[in-house]
Scaffold this motif. Structure first.
Motif, mmCIF file in Angstrom:
data_model
loop_
_atom_site.group_PDB
_atom_site.id
_atom_site.type_symbol
_atom_site.label_atom_id
_atom_site.label_comp_id
_atom_site.label_asym_id
_atom_site.label_seq_id
_atom_site.Cartn_x
_atom_site.Cartn_y
_atom_site.Cartn_z
ATOM 1 N N PHE A 296 -3.687 -10.716 -4.531
ATOM 2 C CA PHE A 296 -3.814 -9.931 -3.317
ATOM 3 C C PHE A 296 -3.607 -8.458 -3.656
ATOM 4 O O PHE A 296 -3.122 -8.124 -4.743
ATOM 5 N N THR A 297 -3.996 -7.603 -2.742
ATOM 6 C CA THR A 297 -3.901 -6.164 -2.975
ATOM 7 C C THR A 297 -2.961 -5.529 -1.959
ATOM 8 O O THR A 297 -2.922 -5.956 -0.800
ATOM 9 N N ALA A 298 -2.185 -4.556 -2.416
ATOM 10 C CA ALA A 298 -1.342 -3.781 -1.509
ATOM 11 C C ALA A 298 -1.163 -2.397 -2.118
ATOM 12 O O ALA A 298 -1.340 -2.212 -3.326
ATOM 13 N N ALA A 299 -0.825 -1.438 -1.281
ATOM 14 C CA ALA A 299 -0.643 -0.073 -1.760
ATOM 15 C C ALA A 299 0.506 -0.010 -2.762
ATOM 16 O O ALA A 299 1.467 -0.766 -2.652
ATOM 17 N N PRO A 300 0.412 0.904 -3.753
ATOM 18 C CA PRO A 300 1.436 0.994 -4.804
ATOM 19 C C PRO A 300 2.840 1.191 -4.237
ATOM 20 O O PRO A 300 3.815 0.710 -4.810
#
Ligand code: ADP
Ligand code: MG
Length: 552
Positions: free
Chosen positions: A500-504
């Motif tokens: 999954f992707t999330a902001a740093p």
């Protein structure tokens, strides 16, 4: 009028309730005692927050225990340490006339050795969070092989927090013939499933389905733009100089941020969320209870432990996804027969949620105009005029009055009043935020959430093999981290892992949430993904779902 004694409660408990001023049972208590004081059975009870569920299970539990038997006969599982403490305290009060009976609460974050010591001395009723209890069981400090009653309190919240597997694992160590009593404020499908899995033929009771509608709470809707959310919050607070309220945000980060901004802006506010230490949380709650705080900014989970009766306003800084959560939040006000207000700060994209809340709870959200700065100033002025008139003049200050009289002698009464008003309302004279905060169509921003292209790709070691689909992965991450569901995206599941992707900026939070995480006796780990495959745009969700179905 039916009394507790009429329902079959023993004098020791009745006397304790007399001391507490519980004159008659609440509806859920009446229904529950009617069943549990007279038969051995599993029970599912549905009743909203503030309806007195603790006594509904606590009294029958206390009545049936035998303090001569020195082992754990009653177990109460609750989702948070605040709730455990609160239940423990409440039970102690009911058991005031049963000094031999030992009740102990155990939960994470507190010293496990101290808890172990207390347990060794012998406990009849244990109140616990599932995580800590499993720890203690693994260390063989808790034995549940003679358990008679297991209570699952706030079962819906335990589910939301992903405790179902832990609860099941714990119950595997308890006798088959014990009774299980499940208490919940809402009854989603998953609770049904949980009940079916964990209980035999439970008696079901439900009360006050619609009680937030009946409960003297007025629901008001204020529509603005995302940009003006915070300014709107301040207006709504400012127009109520006497406010004693709870502000709900969706994430820990936002909760912290809003509390900090409020403090900077001169409000007596504090944040309550899961990243605070237990000690910090207790301090915050104590100052709120003592009215040293005017605004408590909280996440939904942390707010589960708030047992403060005279909250005047609940403010939804952002709406929750689930209408049930709205019910929980609003139930913090309008307690004990008092009136309360539930204020929603929304944008045009929240309209769907609003109508679901109205339908589900059978309430009406009254659309209101955000007050202008002038109205806010007037509200403060009339509050000040009232309190000014109530000031008692103090004879011991006579000498000073004389000095003031002489010093101000040249001013007329009108001049003096003008000066006092300027002094009082100086903050409303400033230029900031004088504008109209109501959403107007011209101001409407195109509110498609911007997906950060520079998001980090995370990998976790569960996938389709473990029955995780994209929704389950999202739920897991959101549930653990409290990050806004929209900030977790591009979820892809593979056989043995998921991405999954999330902001740093979320990296730390995500890593912390997965630290030492065990689900079903399995360690769940997160890492940054290096896989090229992970970068592929995951296509639309529909086609992904189809693909997923086919493969199964
Ligand atoms: P719930 O678990 O349903 O949210 P609680 O058990 O925390 O509700 O009870 C809410 C409040 O009502 C507590 O302060 C409790 O002491 C009080 N209360 C419970 N039962 C009664 C009663 N029969 N009479 C008066 N007050 C009660
Ligand atoms: Mg409760």
């Amino acid at each position: 009028m039916t009394t507790f004694t009429d329902l079959g409660l023993i004098p020791d408990l009745q006397n304790a309730l007399d001391t507490l001023g519980f004159e008659k049972p609440t509806p859920v208590q009446e229904k529950s005692l009617n069943v549990l004081l007279h038969q051995t059975t599993d029970l599912v009870a549905l009743a909203q927050t503030g309806t007195g569920k603790t006594a509904a299970f606590g009294l029958p539990l206390l009545q049936q225990l035998d303090s001569n038997k020195r082992y754990i006969q009653g177990l109460i599982l609750a989702p948070t340490r605040e709730l455990c403490l609160q239940i423990g305290r409440e039970m102690e009060k009911y058991a005031a006339q049963m000094p031999q009976l030992k009740i102990t609460a155990v939960f994470g974050g507190a010293n496990i050795d101290t808890q172990a010591k207390t347990l060794k001395k012998g406990v009849h009723i244990l109140v616990a969070t599932p995580g800590r209890l499993q720890d203690l069981m693994r260390r063989r400090l808790v034995k549940l092989n003679q358990l008679e009653v297991c209570v699952l309190d706030e079962a819906d919240e335990m589910l939301n927090m992903g405790f179902f597997e832990e609860v099941k694992a714990i119950l595997r160590h308890t006798p088959e013939d014990k009774s299980t009593w499940l208490f919940s404020a809402t009854m989603p499908k998953e609770i049904r499933k949980m009940a079916n899995e964990l209980m035999h033929d439970p008696v079901e009771i439900a009360v006050g389905e619609k009680n937030i509608a009946a409960k003297g709470i007025h629901h008001e809707l204020y529509e603005t733009t995302s940009r003006n959310r915070y300014a709107t919050l301040k207006r709504l607070v400012d127009i109520e100089p006497q406010i004693f309220g709870c502000v709900f945000c969706r994430t820990k980060r936002e909760t912290q941020k809003i509390a900090e901004r409020l403090i900077e802006d001169g409000y007596q506010a504090a944040a309550l969320h899961g990243d605070l230490s237990q000690n910090q949380r207790e301090l915050v709650m104590a100052s709120f209870r003592n009215r040293n705080l005017q605004l408590l900014v909280a996440t939904d989970v942390a707010a589960r432990g708030i047992d403060v009766d005279s909250i005047t306003h609940v403010i939804h800084y952002q709406l929750p996804d689930e209408p049930e959560v709205y019910t929980h939040r609003s139930g913090r006000t309008g307690r004990a027969g008092k009136k309360g207000k539930s204020l929603i700060i929304a944008t045009s994209s929240d309209r769907g949620k609003c109508s679901r809340i109205e339908k589900r709870n059978q309430i009406r959200l009254e659309k209101k105009t955000i007050p202008g700065q002038a109205a806010v100033g007037r509200a403060h002025l009339s509050q000040w005029i009232d309190s000014f008139q109530q000031v008692d003049s103090n004879p011991s200050l006579e000498a000073y009055y004389q000095q003031a009289l002489e010093g101000l002698d040249h001013l007329s009464k009108e001049d003096i009043i003008r000066q006092l008003v300027s002094q009082q309302l100086s903050r409303f004279a400033e230029k900031r935020e004088h504008f109209d905060l109501n959403e107007t169509s011209s101001e409407k921003s195109k509110s498609t959430p911007k997906k950060n292209k520079d998001g980090l790709r995370f990998q976790i070691n569960v996938g389709e093999r473990d029955d995780y689909n994209w929704g389950a992965v999202k739920d897991l991450v959101v549930g653990l981290t409290q990050i806004d569901i929209n900030d977790i995206y591009h979820v892809d599941t593979y056989r043995n892992y998921s991405l999954f992707t999330a902001a740093p900026e979320y990296q730390e939070q995500i890593f912390a949430a997965f630290n030492d995480l065990m689900i079903d006796n399995r360690s769940i780990q997160v890492s940054l993904s290096t896989s090229k495959k992970g970068k592929k745009p995951s296509g639309n969700i529909q086609s992904f779902r189809k693909k997923y179905k086919k493969r199964r």
